[in-house]
Design a protein around this motif. Structure first.
Motif, PDB file in Angstrom:
ATOM      1  N   MET A 191     -15.241  36.768  95.214  1.00  0.00           N
ATOM      2  CA  MET A 191     -14.170  37.200  96.128  1.00  0.00           C
ATOM      3  C   MET A 191     -13.596  35.993  96.855  1.00  0.00           C
ATOM      4  SD  MET A 191     -13.780  38.589  99.671  1.00  0.00           S
ATOM      5  CE  MET A 191     -12.198  38.534 100.288  1.00  0.00           C
ATOM      6  N   GLU A 192     -14.505  35.138  97.220  1.00  0.00           N
ATOM      7  CA  GLU A 192     -14.037  33.960  97.938  1.00  0.00           C
ATOM      8  C   GLU A 192     -13.175  33.093  97.047  1.00  0.00           C
ATOM      9  OE1 GLU A 192     -17.120  31.926 100.145  1.00  0.00           O
ATOM     10  OE2 GLU A 192     -16.024  30.063  99.869  1.00  0.00           O
ATOM     11  N   ALA A 199      -7.966  31.212  95.705  1.00  0.00           N
ATOM     12  CA  ALA A 199      -6.960  30.994  94.659  1.00  0.00           C
ATOM     13  C   ALA A 199      -5.616  31.547  95.097  1.00  0.00           C
ATOM     14  CB  ALA A 199      -7.413  31.661  93.357  1.00  0.00           C
ATOM     15  N   VAL A 200      -5.611  32.804  95.557  1.00  0.00           N
ATOM     16  CA  VAL A 200      -4.338  33.406  95.937  1.00  0.00           C
ATOM     17  C   VAL A 200      -3.776  32.700  97.162  1.00  0.00           C
ATOM     18  CG1 VAL A 200      -3.176  35.514  96.602  1.00  0.00           C
ATOM     19  CG2 VAL A 200      -5.056  35.610  95.005  1.00  0.00           C
ATOM     20  N   ARG A 201      -4.667  32.333  98.060  1.00  0.00           N
ATOM     21  CA  ARG A 201      -4.217  31.698  99.292  1.00  0.00           C
ATOM     22  C   ARG A 201      -3.453  30.423  99.007  1.00  0.00           C
ATOM     23  NH1 ARG A 201      -8.499  28.621 102.239  1.00  0.00           N
ATOM     24  NH2 ARG A 201      -9.760  30.314 101.488  1.00  0.00           N
ATOM     25  N   ARG A 202      -3.996  29.605  98.104  1.00  0.00           N
ATOM     26  CA  ARG A 202      -3.343  28.326  97.873  1.00  0.00           C
ATOM     27  C   ARG A 202      -2.187  28.444  96.898  1.00  0.00           C
ATOM     28  NH1 ARG A 202      -8.812  25.991  97.722  1.00  0.00           N
ATOM     29  NH2 ARG A 202      -8.764  26.739  95.602  1.00  0.00           N
ATOM     30  N   SER A 203      -2.173  29.569  96.179  1.00  0.00           N
ATOM     31  CA  SER A 203      -1.261  29.592  95.039  1.00  0.00           C
ATOM     32  C   SER A 203       0.196  29.589  95.446  1.00  0.00           C
ATOM     33  CB  SER A 203      -1.528  30.810  94.178  1.00  0.00           C
ATOM     34  OG  SER A 203      -1.025  31.952  94.828  1.00  0.00           O
ATOM     35  N   LEU A 204       0.519  30.122  96.627  1.00  0.00           N
ATOM     36  CA  LEU A 204       1.939  30.285  96.922  1.00  0.00           C
ATOM     37  C   LEU A 204       2.368  29.490  98.129  1.00  0.00           C
ATOM     38  CD1 LEU A 204       1.790  33.989  96.047  1.00  0.00           C
ATOM     39  CD2 LEU A 204       3.114  32.305  94.814  1.00  0.00           C
ATOM     40  N   GLY A 205       1.725  28.394  98.324  1.00  0.00           N
ATOM     41  CA  GLY A 205       2.115  27.552  99.451  1.00  0.00           C
ATOM     42  C   GLY A 205       3.416  26.825  99.151  1.00  0.00           C
ATOM     43  N   ALA A 236      -9.833  34.776  96.665  1.00  0.00           N
ATOM     44  CA  ALA A 236      -9.017  34.671  97.875  1.00  0.00           C
ATOM     45  C   ALA A 236      -8.491  33.252  98.029  1.00  0.00           C
ATOM     46  CB  ALA A 236      -9.844  35.071  99.092  1.00  0.00           C
TER      47      ALA A 236
END
Lengths: 222, 351
Positions: free
Chosen positions: A1-2, A7-13, A5
């Protein structure tokens, strides 16, 4: 999960600073067994390059360095404070440099990374930590097995690239040769530190090398 | 010598006839398109008014140079290299089969709004080039190749557009756009290319989803999305590479579908929808962030509760109750901001 998360967190910066665009890739529908045709290429580094071969090489090498990184991280987690800690740390630093170099090459050649990266993340760490739990010699044995696999693999890549044309792939060849020498050095360091005295050395070595072969096979394709 | 040449020519013609007959079996599709096209187009050129002589002789040498060709016809062959290197005897304006197909399909595009993505449009296109309408026989009867050609052309145009914009930014003549605006503009530019054909596009979409077209259409879609992200400055080398492309593919596909049934002036609704989806996509990153920090906070709260309880030194039942109370308190505190928001919303009609 971490992991997800993160991955998604950094993906759209925010988009990072642009590098030079490297080639246009309008593709004609791919006929059976065919090669994708380039409508127009604008940058020299992608001209006349055998895309499928380079794709595979960079993808698998990137995955390999990533995995090696994680293996050393696992080993440091267990043996960081022991007498071989500094040795492992130094080898780890070199692997980090290798990974950085392959990150750059991956962007330059517009290669996609392997889907299995999250898996190699965990598997590498587990292998490193597991082998370290067998003791310092166990960790060294793991290092010897992995580095031997990697050097053989780099050697066969060098052969492939030289067959394709050493002039076309000068930079890549240089990089791979350098890295192959580094990995050989790690292999020798492992042997120096009594890897062969590890418990069940030959079994361990064979098992790890088998795993490496499977990892290489999968990362090239997926 | 002459007899041998004549025999070879006769044999070539016989094989040509046989291949033509086979080439009609479009459904079977055993021959690769360029190979089939070669045979059919050779006949077409004989039928058409232009330049009969050189073409007959050029097709002759092509047959002669592939005497063993009819053997491997069963296996699908990859695209052959262009035939322009055959003994220097070809006529000067000879073009490869692929180039010919290209020209026909490009010419056919202007007839699409009228005839749809069909063989009729291709036939009309061939007519404008001065070829026989039988040229449409070179292609699948469902218009797949026309659609794929169009999509490929649009993708190339988009790449060129993005490349130009990038040059301007590098020369300092334009501002570098923030990521969400870049994505919005790129997707909008690409979708606007569909506007002339928008009435027939739903038909095209359904044809692209046919099983035999899926590899090609997927290929074109993924390379377009990859191009957009590349020019947007994406340099990820981990799993983000996949996440970003998957998200953008979703945004593109849904916006395309919305565009199909949008009747607002200049598709304003579609562009607003696109803006919202791109904003959602950007937010996804923040939300994931929040979820993770919330999870961590909850975990730490529970650990704290456990420590408190273990230091409490009272009976087991009381300790269990205390732990339950503290954990509920911990979790409810997290929802306080939401509570505040919803209370405010309820009371907003008063203030």
């Amino acid at each position: 999960m971490e992991v997800a998360a993160a991955a998604v967190r950094r993906s759209l910066g925010q988009g990072r600073p642009l590098r030079c665009g490297l080639g246009l890739r309008g593709r004609w529908p791919v006929p059976a067994g065919g090669v994708s045709l380039r409508r127009c290429s604008t940058r020299g580094s992608l001209e006349g390059v055998n895309r499928p071969v380079i794709d595979r090489i960079i993808r698998v090498d990137h995955a390999g360095e990533y995995g090696a990184n994680r293996i050393y991280a696992g080993q440091m987690a267990v043996l960081g404070r022991s007498s071989v800690g500094p040795v492992i740390q130094q080898m780890w630093n070199q692997e980090k440099d290798h990974l950085k170099k392959f990150d750059e090459l991956m962007v330059a050649y517009r290669v996609r990374p392997t889907v299995l990266l999250p898996f190699w993340n965990v598997a590498g760490f587990v292998l490193g930590a597991g082998s370290a739990l067998l003791g310092k010699k166990g960790a060294m044995a793991c290092t010897v097995a992995v580095e031997e696999s990697i050097s053989d693999h780099y050697n066969s890549q060098i052969r492939t690239l030289v067959e394709e044309g050493p002039e076309k792939y000068k930079e890549l060849l240089q990089v791979i040769k350098q890295f192959r020498d580094d990995e050989r050095e790690h292999h020798d360091i492992g042997l120096e530190h009594d890897a062969e005295a590890a418990p069940a050395y030959s079994v361990l070595k064979t098992a790890i090398q088998l795993g490496c072969k499977a990892a290489i096979f999968l990362s090239e394709r997926i | 010598m002459a007899a041998a040449a004549a025999a070879a020519a006769a044999g070539g013609l016989r094989r040509a006839g046989w291949r033509l007959w086979r080439g009609r079996a479009v459904v079977q599709c055993q021959l690769s398109p360029p190979q089939r096209a070669l045979q059919v187009s050779a006949v077409l050129r004989r039928v058409s008014d232009e330049q009969k002589e050189p073409f007959v002789s050029s097709s002759q040498q092509q047959f002669d140079s592939h005497p063993t060709d009819h053997q491997p016809e069963q296996e699908p062959q990859g695209p052959r290299p262009s035939y322009t290197g055959q003994g220097g005897q070809e006529s000067e304006d000879y073009e490869s089969e692929e180039q010919l197909q290209h020209r026909i399909l490009t010419a056919a595009l202007e007839f699409v709004p009228e005839h749809g993505w069909t063989a009729e449009a291709i036939a009309e296109g061939a007519k404008t080039l001065g070829l026989s309408v039988a040229a449409a026989g070179m292609f699948h009867s469902d218009g797949s190749e026309l659609i794929l050609h169009f999509v490929s052309q649009c993708n190339t145009k988009l790449s060129e557009l993005l490349e130009q914009e990038q040059k301007l930014v590098q020369l300092g003549e334009a501002e570098k756009k923030p990521t969400d605006q870049f994505l919005r503009d790129a997707v909008q530019a690409r979708l606007r290319m569909l506007i002339p054909y928008i009435d027939k596009w739903p038909q095209a979409l359904s044809i692209l989803l046919l099983p035999h077209n899926i590899p090609s259409s997927l290929n074109l879609l993924t390379s377009m999305i990859d191009d957009i992200w590349h020019y947007a400055g994406d340099q990820s080398t981990d799993f983000n590479w996949y996440t970003r492309r998957a998200v953008l593919t979703g945004v593109y596909n849904t916006t395309e579908l919305v565009m199909m049934q949008d009747s607002s002036p200049d598709f304003e609704d579609t562009w607003r929808f696109l803006e919202n989806r791109v904003a959602d996509a950007m937010n996804m990153g923040n939300t994931a962030n929040q979820v993770q920090s919330t999870g961590e906070a909850v975990f730490q709260g529970l650990m704290g509760a456990a420590v408190t309880v273990s230091n409490a030194g009272t009976s087991r039942a009381v300790r269990a109750e205390l732990f339950l109370f503290l954990s509920m308190l911990n979790v409810s505190v997290l929802f306080l901001p939401n509570l505040e928001d919803s209370v405010k919303k309820e009371l907003s009609f008063i203030t």
